[in-house]
Design a protein around this motif. Structure first.
Motif, PDB file in Angstrom:
ATOM      1  N   GLU A 100       0.822  -1.212   0.000  1.00 26.55           N
ATOM      2  CA  GLU A 100       0.000   0.000   0.000  1.00 26.55           C
ATOM      3  C   GLU A 100       0.857   1.263   0.000  1.00 26.55           C
ATOM      4  N   VAL A 109      -2.245   9.972  -5.841  1.00 26.88           N
ATOM      5  CA  VAL A 109      -2.807   8.806  -5.147  1.00 26.88           C
ATOM      6  C   VAL A 109      -3.331   9.259  -3.791  1.00 26.88           C
ATOM      7  N   THR A 112      -4.926   3.669  -0.813  1.00 26.20           N
ATOM      8  CA  THR A 112      -4.587   2.368  -1.382  1.00 26.20           C
ATOM      9  C   THR A 112      -5.147   1.273  -0.483  1.00 26.20           C
ATOM     10  N   VAL A 123      -5.972   1.214  -6.060  1.00 26.44           N
ATOM     11  CA  VAL A 123      -5.356   2.522  -5.891  1.00 26.44           C
ATOM     12  C   VAL A 123      -6.396   3.573  -6.275  1.00 26.44           C
TER      13      VAL A 123
END
Length: 171
Positions: A100, A109, A112, A123
């Motif tokens: 992660e 991002v 996760t 993601v």
């Protein structure tokens, strides 16, 4: 597997469910669990095919039926999955967290999630920060980085999710 070979699949399922029954009692700890399980099954009048599959799944007894190798193979497949053999919990959790955090290093991002015992990584990216085209490239980049930097069993599927929500209220 049994059904594919034209064998009695109910019998195979029963043998599969009972194959480790010998792990339960502790009155004869010197006996291997497969033999102990076979003796228990015989005591409770299980069918001979099931008794043989239980006793032979670790090669402690000669296989005399076609159900026995099926149970042995399925036991091996089951034992090969992540976490099945009481993998040290700390190292398992560490690997999931590492998976992660590796993806969290990329710009855009937001979250996760390692799922399916670490066989898949979801993601979540910000729609305002990552385009559809970039999301595609990001999944490739993350997969490549995992391949180069981590040790893991099997393969890991990387799914990048980019979502746009339009919300309005009628009053």
């Amino acid at each position: 597997m049994a059904a594919e070979l034209g064998l009695n699949s109910k019998l195979a399922k029963r043998a599969g469910l009972l194959h480790d029954i010998g792990k339960v009692p502790d009155d004869e700890p010197e006996l291997p669990h497969a033999i102990l399980g076979m003796k228990m099954a015989e005591k409770y009048k299980e069918k001979p095919e099931i008794c043989n599959a239980i006793g032979a799944h670790h090669d402690e007894t000669e296989m005399t039926t076609l159900i026995a190798p099926i149970v042995q193979v399925c036991d091996a497949i089951s034992g090969a999955r992540p976490g099945a053999r009481r993998e040290v919990v700390e190292s398992y959790i560490k690997r999931l967290k590492e998976l992660e955090s590796l993806a969290l290093q990329y710009p855009g991002v937001m979250k996760t999630y390692a799922i399916q015992a670490g066989r898949e990584l979801r993601v979540i990216v910000g729609a305002e920060k990552v385009t559809d085209k970039e999301a595609e490239g990001l999944s490739f980049e993350i997969a490549r980085k995992i391949q180069n930097e981590m040790t893991y069993p099997g393969q890991i599927k990387i799914t990048v999710i980019r979502e746009t929500r339009a919300v309005n209220y009628a009053k």
